[in-house]
Scaffold this motif. Structure first.
Motif, PDB file in Angstrom:
ATOM      1  N   MET A   1       0.837  -1.191   0.000  1.00 40.05           N
ATOM      2  CA  MET A   1       0.000   0.000   0.000  1.00 40.05           C
ATOM      3  C   MET A   1       0.874   1.244   0.000  1.00 40.05           C
ATOM      4  SD  MET A   1      -2.712   1.526   2.746  1.00 40.05           S
ATOM      5  CE  MET A   1      -1.526   2.306   3.796  1.00 40.05           C
ATOM      6  N   SER A   2       0.405   2.226  -0.672  1.00 39.96           N
ATOM      7  CA  SER A   2       1.076   3.515  -0.686  1.00 39.96           C
ATOM      8  C   SER A   2       0.106   4.592  -0.256  1.00 39.96           C
ATOM      9  CB  SER A   2       1.578   3.849  -2.086  1.00 39.96           C
ATOM     10  OG  SER A   2       2.620   3.001  -2.459  1.00 39.96           O
ATOM     11  N   ARG A   3       0.656   5.613   0.359  1.00 35.64           N
ATOM     12  CA  ARG A   3      -0.126   6.824   0.610  1.00 35.64           C
ATOM     13  C   ARG A   3       0.136   7.741  -0.571  1.00 35.64           C
ATOM     14  NH1 ARG A   3       1.718   5.776   5.895  1.00 35.64           N
ATOM     15  NH2 ARG A   3       3.466   7.170   5.609  1.00 35.64           N
ATOM     16  N   ILE A   4      -0.922   8.276  -1.107  1.00 33.44           N
ATOM     17  CA  ILE A   4      -0.834   9.077  -2.316  1.00 33.44           C
ATOM     18  C   ILE A   4      -1.500  10.418  -2.065  1.00 33.44           C
ATOM     19  CG2 ILE A   4      -1.550   9.213  -4.738  1.00 33.44           C
ATOM     20  CD1 ILE A   4      -1.633   6.077  -4.582  1.00 33.44           C
ATOM     21  N   ILE A   5      -0.913  11.443  -2.646  1.00 33.92           N
ATOM     22  CA  ILE A   5      -1.524  12.755  -2.604  1.00 33.92           C
ATOM     23  C   ILE A   5      -1.880  13.124  -4.048  1.00 33.92           C
ATOM     24  CG2 ILE A   5       0.695  13.978  -2.688  1.00 33.92           C
ATOM     25  CD1 ILE A   5      -0.570  15.990  -0.690  1.00 33.92           C
ATOM     26  N   ALA A   6      -3.140  13.468  -4.264  1.00 31.47           N
ATOM     27  CA  ALA A   6      -3.602  13.867  -5.594  1.00 31.47           C
ATOM     28  C   ALA A   6      -3.840  15.368  -5.583  1.00 31.47           C
ATOM     29  CB  ALA A   6      -4.886  13.132  -5.962  1.00 31.47           C
ATOM     30  N   LEU A   7      -3.167  16.053  -6.468  1.00 33.17           N
ATOM     31  CA  LEU A   7      -3.223  17.509  -6.525  1.00 33.17           C
ATOM     32  C   LEU A   7      -4.048  17.918  -7.740  1.00 33.17           C
ATOM     33  CD1 LEU A   7       0.568  17.624  -5.935  1.00 33.17           C
ATOM     34  CD2 LEU A   7      -1.104  18.346  -4.240  1.00 33.17           C
ATOM     35  N   THR A   8      -5.304  18.268  -7.493  1.00 33.78           N
ATOM     36  CA  THR A   8      -6.214  18.646  -8.572  1.00 33.78           C
ATOM     37  C   THR A   8      -7.341  19.514  -8.035  1.00 33.78           C
ATOM     38  OG1 THR A   8      -7.726  17.843 -10.287  1.00 33.78           O
ATOM     39  CG2 THR A   8      -7.516  16.486  -8.320  1.00 33.78           C
ATOM     40  N   PRO A   9      -7.768  20.496  -8.813  1.00 32.58           N
ATOM     41  CA  PRO A   9      -8.916  21.290  -8.395  1.00 32.58           C
ATOM     42  C   PRO A   9     -10.242  20.699  -8.897  1.00 32.58           C
ATOM     43  CG  PRO A   9      -7.987  22.268 -10.342  1.00 32.58           C
ATOM     44  CD  PRO A   9      -7.125  21.072  -9.990  1.00 32.58           C
ATOM     45  N   ASP A  10     -10.184  19.626  -9.648  1.00 29.92           N
ATOM     46  CA  ASP A  10     -11.363  19.032 -10.293  1.00 29.92           C
ATOM     47  C   ASP A  10     -12.061  18.077  -9.327  1.00 29.92           C
ATOM     48  OD1 ASP A  10     -13.181  17.538 -11.814  1.00 29.92           O
ATOM     49  OD2 ASP A  10     -11.897  17.573 -13.587  1.00 29.92           O
ATOM     50  N   LEU A  11     -13.099  18.567  -8.666  1.00 27.64           N
ATOM     51  CA  LEU A  11     -13.809  17.796  -7.660  1.00 27.64           C
ATOM     52  C   LEU A  11     -14.373  16.491  -8.216  1.00 27.64           C
ATOM     53  CD1 LEU A  11     -15.051  17.504  -4.819  1.00 27.64           C
ATOM     54  CD2 LEU A  11     -16.997  18.812  -5.664  1.00 27.64           C
ATOM     55  N   PHE A  12     -14.966  16.544  -9.395  1.00 27.34           N
ATOM     56  CA  PHE A  12     -15.577  15.346  -9.961  1.00 27.34           C
ATOM     57  C   PHE A  12     -14.537  14.290 -10.315  1.00 27.34           C
ATOM     58  CE2 PHE A  12     -18.730  18.685 -10.884  1.00 27.34           C
ATOM     59  CZ  PHE A  12     -19.761  18.180 -10.114  1.00 27.34           C
ATOM     60  N   PHE A  13     -13.454  14.708 -10.938  1.00 25.44           N
ATOM     61  CA  PHE A  13     -12.426  13.742 -11.315  1.00 25.44           C
ATOM     62  C   PHE A  13     -11.659  13.253 -10.087  1.00 25.44           C
ATOM     63  CE2 PHE A  13      -8.408  12.386 -13.411  1.00 25.44           C
ATOM     64  CZ  PHE A  13      -8.964  11.332 -14.124  1.00 25.44           C
ATOM     65  N   SER A  14     -11.503  14.101  -9.099  1.00 25.22           N
ATOM     66  CA  SER A  14     -10.785  13.675  -7.891  1.00 25.22           C
ATOM     67  C   SER A  14     -11.525  12.546  -7.179  1.00 25.22           C
ATOM     68  CB  SER A  14     -10.552  14.847  -6.939  1.00 25.22           C
ATOM     69  OG  SER A  14     -11.760  15.308  -6.379  1.00 25.22           O
ATOM     70  N   THR A  15     -12.844  12.546  -7.225  1.00 27.06           N
ATOM     71  CA  THR A  15     -13.588  11.442  -6.609  1.00 27.06           C
ATOM     72  C   THR A  15     -13.364  10.143  -7.379  1.00 27.06           C
ATOM     73  OG1 THR A  15     -15.632  11.990  -7.788  1.00 27.06           O
ATOM     74  CG2 THR A  15     -15.359  12.914  -5.585  1.00 27.06           C
ATOM     75  N   ARG A  16     -13.200  10.246  -8.681  1.00 30.99           N
ATOM     76  CA  ARG A  16     -12.897   9.055  -9.491  1.00 30.99           C
ATOM     77  C   ARG A  16     -11.512   8.513  -9.144  1.00 30.99           C
ATOM     78  NH1 ARG A  16     -13.470   8.592 -16.040  1.00 30.99           N
ATOM     79  NH2 ARG A  16     -13.115   6.360 -16.142  1.00 30.99           N
ATOM     80  N   ILE A  17     -10.544   9.408  -9.029  1.00 29.17           N
ATOM     81  CA  ILE A  17      -9.191   9.000  -8.640  1.00 29.17           C
ATOM     82  C   ILE A  17      -9.238   8.326  -7.272  1.00 29.17           C
ATOM     83  CG2 ILE A  17      -6.890   9.818  -7.976  1.00 29.17           C
ATOM     84  CD1 ILE A  17      -7.291  12.129  -9.986  1.00 29.17           C
ATOM     85  N   GLN A  18      -9.906   8.976  -6.341  1.00 26.47           N
ATOM     86  CA  GLN A  18      -9.958   8.462  -4.977  1.00 26.47           C
ATOM     87  C   GLN A  18     -10.612   7.081  -4.924  1.00 26.47           C
ATOM     88  OE1 GLN A  18     -11.553  11.273  -2.216  1.00 26.47           O
ATOM     89  NE2 GLN A  18     -10.622  10.218  -0.501  1.00 26.47           N
ATOM     90  N   SER A  19     -11.746   6.917  -5.559  1.00 24.43           N
ATOM     91  CA  SER A  19     -12.439   5.621  -5.484  1.00 24.43           C
ATOM     92  C   SER A  19     -11.647   4.519  -6.187  1.00 24.43           C
ATOM     93  CB  SER A  19     -13.857   5.720  -6.038  1.00 24.43           C
ATOM     94  OG  SER A  19     -13.845   6.021  -7.409  1.00 24.43           O
ATOM     95  N   THR A  20     -11.050   4.833  -7.341  1.00 20.67           N
ATOM     96  CA  THR A  20     -10.265   3.828  -8.068  1.00 20.67           C
ATOM     97  C   THR A  20      -9.068   3.370  -7.258  1.00 20.67           C
ATOM     98  OG1 THR A  20     -10.939   4.726 -10.209  1.00 20.67           O
ATOM     99  CG2 THR A  20      -8.931   3.386 -10.179  1.00 20.67           C
ATOM    100  N   LEU A  21      -8.352   4.309  -6.686  1.00 22.21           N
ATOM    101  CA  LEU A  21      -7.130   3.942  -5.965  1.00 22.21           C
ATOM    102  C   LEU A  21      -7.411   3.343  -4.587  1.00 22.21           C
ATOM    103  CD1 LEU A  21      -4.730   6.770  -7.109  1.00 22.21           C
ATOM    104  CD2 LEU A  21      -4.952   4.426  -7.963  1.00 22.21           C
ATOM    105  N   GLU A  22      -8.489   3.749  -3.952  1.00 18.07           N
ATOM    106  CA  GLU A  22      -8.863   3.109  -2.688  1.00 18.07           C
ATOM    107  C   GLU A  22      -9.248   1.652  -2.927  1.00 18.07           C
ATOM    108  OE1 GLU A  22     -11.785   5.730  -0.957  1.00 18.07           O
ATOM    109  OE2 GLU A  22     -10.221   6.918   0.036  1.00 18.07           O
ATOM    110  N   ARG A  23      -9.964   1.381  -4.028  1.00 21.56           N
ATOM    111  CA  ARG A  23     -10.306  -0.008  -4.368  1.00 21.56           C
ATOM    112  C   ARG A  23      -9.047  -0.833  -4.631  1.00 21.56           C
ATOM    113  NH1 ARG A  23     -14.263   2.316  -7.580  1.00 21.56           N
ATOM    114  NH2 ARG A  23     -13.087   1.836  -9.447  1.00 21.56           N
ATOM    115  N   ALA A  24      -7.997  -0.169  -5.104  1.00 24.54           N
ATOM    116  CA  ALA A  24      -6.725  -0.859  -5.368  1.00 24.54           C
ATOM    117  C   ALA A  24      -5.865  -0.972  -4.108  1.00 24.54           C
ATOM    118  CB  ALA A  24      -5.954  -0.133  -6.467  1.00 24.54           C
ATOM    119  N   GLY A  25      -6.372  -0.481  -2.978  1.00 25.39           N
ATOM    120  CA  GLY A  25      -5.671  -0.642  -1.710  1.00 25.39           C
ATOM    121  C   GLY A  25      -4.771   0.500  -1.283  1.00 25.39           C
TER     122      GLY A  25
END
Length: 121
Positions: A1-25
């Motif tokens: 597992m890694s801790r990741i920081i996503a730097l984006t102002p795009d609220l809608f796309f950030s939720t996609r990033i978050q859900s995809t990567l959380e599902r990947a652990g």
């Protein structure tokens, strides 16, 4: 597992990033404020930063410079428009480990993160 920081102002796309990567652990924190980069990097101690270089009005170059100042060795995976070749070149020159088109990022997000992230354990 890694801790990741996503730097984006795009609220809608950030939720996609978050859900995809959380599902990947992975543990992920989204930062949408350029001013919060150094504080969040210190707090999270991430193994990878994901940076949006395509959002309109987002000062990504300053964000990347602040990120480099806060964590010089942190790998940065950037994504943006495949049409903006100049942004890709600037991101690479400023220290991004890899710059990909947003479509490639979407299609290969877990494998890209696995390839570039350092373990945060």
């Amino acid at each position: 597992m890694s801790r990741i920081i996503a730097l984006t102002p795009d609220l809608f796309f950030s939720t996609r990033i978050q859900s995809t990567l959380e599902r990947a652990g992975h543990a992920i924190r989204v930062v949408d404020s350029a001013e919060a980069v150094a504080t969040q990097v210190a707090e999270v101690s991430p193994g990878l930063a994901i940076l949006d270089i395509g959002a309109f009005g987002w000062p990504w170059e300053q964000v990347l410079a602040d990120l480099r100042a806060a964590a010089p060795d942190l790998p940065v995976l950037a994504y943006g428009s495949h049409m903006d070749v100049e942004a890709t070149k600037r991101a690479q020159a400023l220290g991004a480990a890899r710059v990909v088109a947003k479509s490639e990022f979407v299609n290969n997000m877990p494998s890209l993160v696995t390839r570039y992230a350092r373990s945060s354990e």
